[in-house]
Scaffold this active site. Structure first.
Site, PDB file in Angstrom:
ATOM      1  N   HIS A 130       0.783  -0.954   0.058  1.00 22.83           N
ATOM      2  CA  HIS A 130       0.037   0.011  -0.034  1.00 22.83           C
ATOM      3  C   HIS A 130       0.962   1.168   0.109  1.00 22.83           C
ATOM      4  O   HIS A 130       1.811   1.143   0.377  1.00 22.83           O
ATOM      5  CB  HIS A 130      -1.096  -0.114   1.121  1.00 22.83           C
ATOM      6  CG  HIS A 130      -0.398   0.108   2.622  1.00 22.83           C
ATOM      7  ND1 HIS A 130      -0.033  -0.855   3.442  1.00 22.83           N
ATOM      8  CD2 HIS A 130       0.304   1.208   3.190  1.00 22.83           C
ATOM      9  CE1 HIS A 130       0.324  -0.631   4.380  1.00 22.83           C
ATOM     10  NE2 HIS A 130       0.676   0.501   4.262  1.00 22.83           N
ATOM     11  N   GLU A 133      -3.888   3.445   1.636  1.00 25.83           N
ATOM     12  CA  GLU A 133      -4.166   3.645   3.257  1.00 25.83           C
ATOM     13  C   GLU A 133      -4.327   5.204   3.456  1.00 25.83           C
ATOM     14  O   GLU A 133      -3.222   5.933   3.064  1.00 25.83           O
ATOM     15  CB  GLU A 133      -3.066   3.011   3.914  1.00 25.83           C
ATOM     16  CG  GLU A 133      -2.983   3.540   5.462  1.00 25.83           C
ATOM     17  CD  GLU A 133      -1.822   2.947   6.232  1.00 25.83           C
ATOM     18  OE1 GLU A 133      -1.783   3.766   7.459  1.00 25.83           O
ATOM     19  OE2 GLU A 133      -1.049   2.056   6.059  1.00 25.83           O
ATOM     20  N   HIS A 152       3.120  12.038  -7.365  1.00 23.18           N
ATOM     21  CA  HIS A 152       1.832  11.674  -7.486  1.00 23.18           C
ATOM     22  C   HIS A 152       1.686  10.227  -7.408  1.00 23.18           C
ATOM     23  O   HIS A 152       2.551   9.586  -7.149  1.00 23.18           O
ATOM     24  CB  HIS A 152       1.301  12.355  -8.820  1.00 23.18           C
ATOM     25  CG  HIS A 152       1.960  11.686  -9.953  1.00 23.18           C
ATOM     26  ND1 HIS A 152       3.327  12.122 -10.436  1.00 23.18           N
ATOM     27  CD2 HIS A 152       1.921  10.632 -10.702  1.00 23.18           C
ATOM     28  CE1 HIS A 152       3.655  11.421 -11.228  1.00 23.18           C
ATOM     29  NE2 HIS A 152       3.094  10.570 -11.789  1.00 23.18           N
ATOM     30  N   GLU A 198      -2.212  11.269 -10.915  1.00 24.23           N
ATOM     31  CA  GLU A 198      -2.311  11.358 -12.328  1.00 24.23           C
ATOM     32  C   GLU A 198      -3.154  10.302 -13.027  1.00 24.23           C
ATOM     33  O   GLU A 198      -3.411   9.255 -12.440  1.00 24.23           O
ATOM     34  CB  GLU A 198      -0.722  11.294 -12.910  1.00 24.23           C
ATOM     35  CG  GLU A 198      -0.564  11.189 -14.130  1.00 24.23           C
ATOM     36  CD  GLU A 198       0.789  10.655 -14.647  1.00 24.23           C
ATOM     37  OE1 GLU A 198       1.456  11.383 -15.388  1.00 24.23           O
ATOM     38  OE2 GLU A 198       1.394   9.804 -13.877  1.00 24.23           O
TER      39      GLU A 198
END
Length: 128
Positions: A5, A56, A74, A122
């Site tokens: 994550h 998360e 990003h 993005e």
């Protein structure tokens, strides 16, 4: 090994969950409060954590704002049609901060949207 994550700290958990679920199509996979630590974790994604990398969101209850810093770039999400995705996000009140179009010095179609805390996401067209 696999990537599990990415964690982002958010100031308004409900607003962030709404952004990622309603505007970007993720599902809330699990959420847990930690009263002794005064924080909540929420995990969101496009599939089960056993098979997919997820996001998360960490909400520290007593923190009103964060300095995003200059190192963060990003998160990238593949969408079928960048133009249609941006139109949909705008129609739902989301903020497109770089309109869809070709990448500078390239031909990949992309756009950038911003979440409620200012994190950039993005959007890339399928088959980059």
């Amino acid at each position: 090994m696999r990537l599990l994550h990415t964690m982002l700290r958010v100031t308004d958990l409900e607003k962030s969950i709404t952004f990622y679920t309603e505007l970007l199509g993720m599902r809330l996979l699990r959420r847990k409060d930690f009263p002794e630590g005064k924080f909540t974790l929420a995990f969101l994604g496009y599939g089960d954590e056993s098979d997919h990398t997820v996001l998360e969101l960490t909400h520290n209850w007593e923190v009103a704002s964060y300095d995003l810093g200059t190192a963060y770039g990003h998160i990238a999400i593949e969408v079928e049609d960048v133009y249609a995705a941006c139109d949909d996000i705008k129609s739902r009140g989301g903020q497109v901060v770089r309109e869809p179009g070709p990448m500078k010095h390239g031909s990949t179609i992309l756009a950038f949207v911003e979440d409620p805390d200012g994190y950039k996401i993005e959007l890339l067209g399928g088959g980059r």
